[in-house]
Design an enzyme around this catalytic site. Structure first.
Site, PDB file in Angstrom:
ATOM      1  N   ASP A  29     -82.845 -41.084  90.800  1.00  0.00           N
ATOM      2  CA  ASP A  29     -82.980 -42.543  90.788  1.00  0.00           C
ATOM      3  C   ASP A  29     -84.082 -42.885  89.805  1.00  0.00           C
ATOM      4  OD1 ASP A  29     -83.533 -45.211  91.215  1.00  0.00           O
ATOM      5  OD2 ASP A  29     -83.622 -45.077  93.396  1.00  0.00           O
ATOM      6  N   ASN A  53     -79.714 -42.624  79.816  1.00  0.00           N
ATOM      7  CA  ASN A  53     -78.557 -43.515  79.694  1.00  0.00           C
ATOM      8  C   ASN A  53     -78.425 -44.501  80.858  1.00  0.00           C
ATOM      9  OD1 ASN A  53     -75.610 -44.170  78.842  1.00  0.00           O
ATOM     10  ND2 ASN A  53     -75.401 -43.351  80.917  1.00  0.00           N
ATOM     11  N   TYR A 103     -81.503 -58.617  80.955  1.00  0.00           N
ATOM     12  CA  TYR A 103     -80.891 -57.454  80.324  1.00  0.00           C
ATOM     13  C   TYR A 103     -81.308 -57.338  78.860  1.00  0.00           C
ATOM     14  CZ  TYR A 103     -77.332 -54.123  78.821  1.00  0.00           C
ATOM     15  OH  TYR A 103     -76.689 -53.017  78.304  1.00  0.00           O
ATOM     16  N   LYS A 109     -83.596 -54.261  77.190  1.00  0.00           N
ATOM     17  CA  LYS A 109     -83.128 -53.394  76.112  1.00  0.00           C
ATOM     18  C   LYS A 109     -84.000 -53.519  74.858  1.00  0.00           C
ATOM     19  CE  LYS A 109     -79.715 -51.197  78.026  1.00  0.00           C
ATOM     20  NZ  LYS A 109     -79.739 -49.724  78.173  1.00  0.00           N
ATOM     21  N   THR A 169     -66.441 -50.139  80.334  1.00  0.00           N
ATOM     22  CA  THR A 169     -66.790 -49.192  81.384  1.00  0.00           C
ATOM     23  C   THR A 169     -66.886 -49.981  82.692  1.00  0.00           C
ATOM     24  OG1 THR A 169     -69.190 -49.519  81.267  1.00  0.00           O
ATOM     25  CG2 THR A 169     -68.217 -47.948  79.695  1.00  0.00           C
TER      26      THR A 169
END
Length: 251
Positions: free
Chosen positions: A61, A88, A156, A160, A191
């Site tokens: 985790d 990843n 998000y 990033k 995905t």
């Protein structure tokens, strides 16, 4: 496949599904000994079993430093020495992430906990594992951290962008130890992470329409770059961004 990774030991986070699973499986096919890690331990173990080749699955985790440390220790306890780590693991909280004026603090914190703090913790322990003989660290980035593609995803996009900065910093700090750190930026890749978009025809058409190559990406699209960065072929590459986004960030 070409056995370009023969003899290497590689740990991949977020390897139970999506890009992580596809890349980790490709590493096995290229001759590497691969640790599939994920907070979904059963998923990681299943993915490793499907890949074969002596791959193993472990619980990791990325938001919990003790969990990260235990996973790296488990690799060492097997008598394995890591050559490559792929950071990843990530989340994108569709339906919750929003423009800044509408964003809940909890959504911000949960996103950064996985995407930025989780990458920090992975890199911290990866550097420790690689510091005695060097190696390669590969981090999954995002177009949202490079341009305005993620304007409706404040948390998000910010996470990033932070990851991209973290990679440059770590690459500079540890180049003298032979540790290479690079970012791979997939474009819109279908995905389980993005089912909110892929199952909405209008949203999917809009994002594909902003991709010059005119199609969504697949996890297989990033395999070539990931294998290159994991291999000795990339021995002079560090602190770089490798874009596999169909031209999205070239506009």
């Amino acid at each position: 496949m070409t056995d370009r990774l023969q003899g290497k030991t590689i740990l991949v986070t977020g390897a139970a599904s999506g890009i992580g699973r596809t890349v980790a499986t490709a590493f096995v096919a290229e001759g590497a000994r691969v640790v599939f890690s994920d907070r979904d331990a059963a998923g990681a173990e299943g993915a490793a079993a499907d890949a074969g080749g002596g791959a193993v699955g472990v619980h990791l985790d990325v938001t919990d430093e003790e969990s990260v440390a235990r996973a790296f220790a488990a690799v060492a306890d097997r008598g394995w020495r890591l050559d490559v780590v792929v950071a990843n693991a990530g989340v994108q909280l569709f339906g919750q992430d929003a423009p800044v004026a509408d964003l809940d603090l909890d959504v911000w914190q949960r996103t950064l906990a996985v995407n930025l703090t989780g990458t920090f913790l992975t890199l911290k322990h990866a550097v420790r594992a690689l510091s005695d003989r060097g190696g390669s660290i590969v981090v999954t980035g995002s177009p949202t951290g490079l341009n305005g593609e993620g304007r409706d995803f404040t948390a998000y996009s910010s996470s990033k962008a932070g990851v991209h900065g973290l990679v440059r910093t770590v690459a500079a700090a540890y180049a003298d130890r032979g540790i290479r750190v690079n970012t791979v930026v997939p474009g819109y890749t279908e995905t389980p992470l993005v089912t909110t978009i892929s199952q909405d025809a209008a949203s999917r058409a809009a994002i594909v329409g902003r991709t010059p190559l005119g199609r969504p990406g697949t996890p297989q699209d990033v395999v070539g770059v990931m294998v290159h960065l994991a291999s000795d072929e990339s021995s002079f590459s560090t602190g770089a961004i490798f874009r596999v986004d169909g031209g999205m960030t070239s506009l």
